[in-house]
Motif scaffolding. Structure first.
Motif, PDB file in Angstrom:
ATOM      1  N   SER A  38       0.830  -1.203   0.000  1.00 38.47           N
ATOM      2  CA  SER A  38       0.000   0.000   0.000  1.00 38.47           C
ATOM      3  C   SER A  38       0.866   1.254   0.000  1.00 38.47           C
ATOM      4  O   SER A  38       0.501   2.275  -0.598  1.00 38.47           O
ATOM      5  N   ILE A  39       2.016   1.185   0.671  1.00 35.87           N
ATOM      6  CA  ILE A  39       2.956   2.310   0.674  1.00 35.87           C
ATOM      7  C   ILE A  39       3.620   2.442  -0.691  1.00 35.87           C
ATOM      8  O   ILE A  39       3.690   3.531  -1.273  1.00 35.87           O
ATOM      9  N   GLU A  40       4.099   1.323  -1.230  1.00 38.15           N
ATOM     10  CA  GLU A  40       4.795   1.360  -2.516  1.00 38.15           C
ATOM     11  C   GLU A  40       3.867   1.718  -3.677  1.00 38.15           C
ATOM     12  O   GLU A  40       4.306   2.315  -4.665  1.00 38.15           O
ATOM     13  N   GLY A  41       2.592   1.357  -3.570  1.00 41.28           N
ATOM     14  CA  GLY A  41       1.665   1.607  -4.669  1.00 41.28           C
ATOM     15  C   GLY A  41       0.969   2.954  -4.620  1.00 41.28           C
ATOM     16  O   GLY A  41       0.289   3.330  -5.578  1.00 41.28           O
ATOM     17  N   ALA A  42       1.137   3.690  -3.518  1.00 40.62           N
ATOM     18  CA  ALA A  42       0.357   4.913  -3.313  1.00 40.62           C
ATOM     19  C   ALA A  42       0.553   5.925  -4.442  1.00 40.62           C
ATOM     20  O   ALA A  42      -0.403   6.549  -4.924  1.00 40.62           O
ATOM     21  N   LYS A  43       1.792   6.105  -4.883  1.00 44.10           N
ATOM     22  CA  LYS A  43       2.056   7.138  -5.905  1.00 44.10           C
ATOM     23  C   LYS A  43       1.450   6.780  -7.254  1.00 44.10           C
ATOM     24  O   LYS A  43       1.302   7.652  -8.123  1.00 44.10           O
ATOM     25  N   ASN A  44       1.098   5.516  -7.443  1.00 47.58           N
ATOM     26  CA  ASN A  44       0.493   5.075  -8.703  1.00 47.58           C
ATOM     27  C   ASN A  44      -0.993   4.741  -8.539  1.00 47.58           C
ATOM     28  O   ASN A  44      -1.557   4.019  -9.367  1.00 47.58           O
ATOM     29  N   ASN A  45      -1.611   5.263  -7.482  1.00 45.53           N
ATOM     30  CA  ASN A  45      -3.041   5.055  -7.256  1.00 45.53           C
ATOM     31  C   ASN A  45      -3.407   3.569  -7.182  1.00 45.53           C
ATOM     32  O   ASN A  45      -4.461   3.146  -7.657  1.00 45.53           O
ATOM     33  N   ILE A  46      -2.500   2.786  -6.598  1.00 48.20           N
ATOM     34  CA  ILE A  46      -2.794   1.373  -6.337  1.00 48.20           C
ATOM     35  C   ILE A  46      -3.146   1.257  -4.857  1.00 48.20           C
ATOM     36  O   ILE A  46      -2.315   1.541  -3.990  1.00 48.20           O
ATOM     37  N   LYS A  47      -4.365   0.880  -4.591  1.00 50.45           N
ATOM     38  CA  LYS A  47      -4.842   0.755  -3.216  1.00 50.45           C
ATOM     39  C   LYS A  47      -4.874  -0.725  -2.836  1.00 50.45           C
ATOM     40  O   LYS A  47      -5.468  -1.541  -3.542  1.00 50.45           O
ATOM     41  N   VAL A  48      -4.213  -1.028  -1.734  1.00 50.97           N
ATOM     42  CA  VAL A  48      -4.074  -2.416  -1.300  1.00 50.97           C
ATOM     43  C   VAL A  48      -4.657  -2.549   0.103  1.00 50.97           C
ATOM     44  O   VAL A  48      -4.305  -1.781   1.009  1.00 50.97           O
ATOM     45  N   ASN A  49      -5.552  -3.500   0.276  1.00 48.11           N
ATOM     46  CA  ASN A  49      -6.257  -3.680   1.534  1.00 48.11           C
ATOM     47  C   ASN A  49      -6.337  -5.151   1.906  1.00 48.11           C
ATOM     48  O   ASN A  49      -6.006  -6.029   1.106  1.00 48.11           O
ATOM     49  N   CYS A  50      -6.800  -5.411   3.126  1.00 50.86           N
ATOM     50  CA  CYS A  50      -7.033  -6.774   3.595  1.00 50.86           C
ATOM     51  C   CYS A  50      -8.495  -6.943   4.004  1.00 50.86           C
ATOM     52  O   CYS A  50      -9.104  -6.026   4.559  1.00 50.86           O
ATOM     53  N   LEU A  51      -9.005  -8.123   3.756  1.00 52.61           N
ATOM     54  CA  LEU A  51     -10.343  -8.504   4.199  1.00 52.61           C
ATOM     55  C   LEU A  51     -10.222  -9.733   5.089  1.00 52.61           C
ATOM     56  O   LEU A  51      -9.608 -10.726   4.698  1.00 52.61           O
ATOM     57  N   ALA A  52     -10.781  -9.640   6.289  1.00 52.94           N
ATOM     58  CA  ALA A  52     -10.794 -10.768   7.228  1.00 52.94           C
ATOM     59  C   ALA A  52     -12.233 -11.272   7.337  1.00 52.94           C
ATOM     60  O   ALA A  52     -13.029 -10.730   8.118  1.00 52.94           O
ATOM     61  N   PRO A  53     -12.605 -12.271   6.547  1.00 51.97           N
ATOM     62  CA  PRO A  53     -13.997 -12.713   6.522  1.00 51.97           C
ATOM     63  C   PRO A  53     -14.321 -13.740   7.604  1.00 51.97           C
ATOM     64  O   PRO A  53     -13.462 -14.506   8.042  1.00 51.97           O
ATOM     65  N   THR A  54     -15.564 -13.712   8.028  1.00 53.42           N
ATOM     66  CA  THR A  54     -16.117 -14.797   8.844  1.00 53.42           C
ATOM     67  C   THR A  54     -17.305 -15.337   8.069  1.00 53.42           C
ATOM     68  O   THR A  54     -18.324 -14.652   7.938  1.00 53.42           O
ATOM     69  N   ALA A  55     -17.172 -16.517   7.514  1.00 54.95           N
ATOM     70  CA  ALA A  55     -18.211 -17.018   6.621  1.00 54.95           C
ATOM     71  C   ALA A  55     -18.216 -18.532   6.577  1.00 54.95           C
ATOM     72  O   ALA A  55     -17.213 -19.190   6.857  1.00 54.95           O
ATOM     73  N   ARG A  56     -19.361 -19.049   6.181  1.00 57.42           N
ATOM     74  CA  ARG A  56     -19.505 -20.493   5.945  1.00 57.42           C
ATOM     75  C   ARG A  56     -18.941 -20.793   4.570  1.00 57.42           C
ATOM     76  O   ARG A  56     -19.447 -20.319   3.554  1.00 57.42           O
ATOM     77  N   THR A  57     -17.870 -21.562   4.533  1.00 54.13           N
ATOM     78  CA  THR A  57     -17.277 -21.978   3.266  1.00 54.13           C
ATOM     79  C   THR A  57     -16.969 -23.465   3.348  1.00 54.13           C
ATOM     80  O   THR A  57     -17.150 -24.098   4.395  1.00 54.13           O
ATOM     81  N   ALA A  58     -16.469 -24.007   2.258  1.00 56.76           N
ATOM     82  CA  ALA A  58     -16.082 -25.427   2.266  1.00 56.76           C
ATOM     83  C   ALA A  58     -15.014 -25.684   3.316  1.00 56.76           C
ATOM     84  O   ALA A  58     -14.947 -26.761   3.901  1.00 56.76           O
ATOM     85  N   MET A  59     -14.175 -24.664   3.578  1.00 53.76           N
ATOM     86  CA  MET A  59     -13.094 -24.836   4.547  1.00 53.76           C
ATOM     87  C   MET A  59     -13.602 -24.817   5.988  1.00 53.76           C
ATOM     88  O   MET A  59     -12.982 -25.376   6.881  1.00 53.76           O
ATOM     89  N   THR A  60     -14.752 -24.152   6.227  1.00 51.28           N
ATOM     90  CA  THR A  60     -15.230 -24.014   7.611  1.00 51.28           C
ATOM     91  C   THR A  60     -16.466 -24.853   7.904  1.00 51.28           C
ATOM     92  O   THR A  60     -16.978 -24.838   9.020  1.00 51.28           O
ATOM     93  N   GLU A  61     -16.952 -25.575   6.919  1.00 50.05           N
ATOM     94  CA  GLU A  61     -18.215 -26.306   7.053  1.00 50.05           C
ATOM     95  C   GLU A  61     -18.244 -27.218   8.273  1.00 50.05           C
ATOM     96  O   GLU A  61     -19.277 -27.367   8.934  1.00 50.05           O
ATOM     97  N   ASN A  62     -17.116 -27.833   8.597  1.00 51.79           N
ATOM     98  CA  ASN A  62     -17.084 -28.789   9.707  1.00 51.79           C
ATOM     99  C   ASN A  62     -16.579 -28.182  11.015  1.00 51.79           C
ATOM    100  O   ASN A  62     -16.390 -28.897  12.000  1.00 51.79           O
TER     101      ASN A  62
END
Length: 291
Positions: A169-193
């Motif tokens: 996000s720091i390196e991309g700022a001058k080129n209008n590249i926005k970098v973020n993180c998403l921490a989801p809580t969701a029912r998926t195939a990985m969390t089904e059990n």
């Protein structure tokens, strides 16, 4: 004003089902052309998502590639052409306590989550820099941010993605590249059990995707960690407290003072959010210089 991605091209990895599918559907609904990626063995599922998008009037293509395959990822990026949005969503679980986990199981999860995101990001990064536009989301996790029994490999990879996001996000700022993180809580195939049925009903993947859409919008923030699930959205921070000075103390005396004053060192009322890693050193130098 409604978020519009009209004219944008997006890649969503691991999008044959679960969170990736709902992300892809929403991005397409907002107007983006979506490249729906999944491993070659799940290409049929990815093609099914493409059919859903096209049936709703959107534009999409499927591409089978493991995110760990550099050549295949490069081919996917080339096929997409101008990539405006990258959603690094692909992942796997190999849950075991650290005592029982093999190094191969640890390494595999790191390779898919961390290196897979690095490989995909590298494939689109220079193009985004040249066009002065880019939106990238890393999928982190509460396990990475806060820990979770039996997920040392997964947690390590997910927290590593936070560090990657912070720097890009720091390196991309001058080129209008926005970098973020998403921490989801969701029912998926990985969390089904892993979760009881009543919780699974509340944790539909659809409830996470609006936060993802916000993180890739034209007016998206950058260097932001959003947590989302069950129709709730929160923000997580990596903070730094004011702490104490151990100036002038003998080393052993200093260690004792640290232990005795841990409550003061960790006082959340003094916490700030550093703009970069340099600020830690500035805080420490400031105390040493009497600031």
């Amino acid at each position: 004003m409604a978020v519009s991605l009209a004219g944008r091209i997006a890649i969503v990895t691991g999008a044959g089902g679960g969170l990736g599918r709902t992300h892809a559907l929403l991005l397409a609904r907002a107007g983006a052309k979506v490249f729906v990626n999944d491993i070659p063995q799940s290409l049929a599922q990815a093609e099914g998502v493409v059919e859903e998008i096209r049936a709703a009037g959107g534009a999409a293509e499927a591409f089978g590639a493991s995110v760990t395959d550099e050549a295949a990822v490069a081919e996917m990026a080339a096929r997409a052409g101008t990539v405006d949005i990258l959603v690094n969503n692909a992942g796997i679980l190999r849950d075991k306590s650290f005592a029982k986990m093999s190094l191969d199981e640890f390494r595999l999860v790191m390779d898919v989550h961390l290196m897979g995101s690095v490989i995909c990001t590298k494939a689109v990064w220079n193009g985004m820099r040249e066009r002065n536009y880019g939106r990238i989301v890393m999928t982190t996790s509460s396990s990475g941010l806060y820990g979770n029994f039996g997920q040392s490999n997964y947690a390590a990879a997910k927290m590593a993605l936070v560090g990657l996001m912070q720097t890009l996000s720091i390196e991309g700022a001058k080129n209008n590249i926005k970098v973020n993180c998403l921490a989801p809580t969701a029912r998926t195939a990985m969390t089904e059990n892993l979760l009881p049925p009543q919780a699974l009903e509340l944790l539909k993947p659809d409830y996470v995707s609006p936060a993802l859409l916000a993180l890739v919008a034209d007016n998206a923030p950058s260097r932001t960690i959003l947590a989302a699930g069950a129709q709730g959205v929160e923000q997580a921070h990596v903070t730094l407290t004011r702490g104490i000075s151990i100036k002038g103390m003998d080393d052993i005396e200093a260690a004792s003072a640290i232990l005795d004053r841990m409550a003061e060192i960790g006082d959340p009322a003094t916490a700030t959010i550093p703009a970069s890693g340099l600020e830690q050193g500035q805080v420490e130098l400031g105390k040493a210089l009497g600031a």
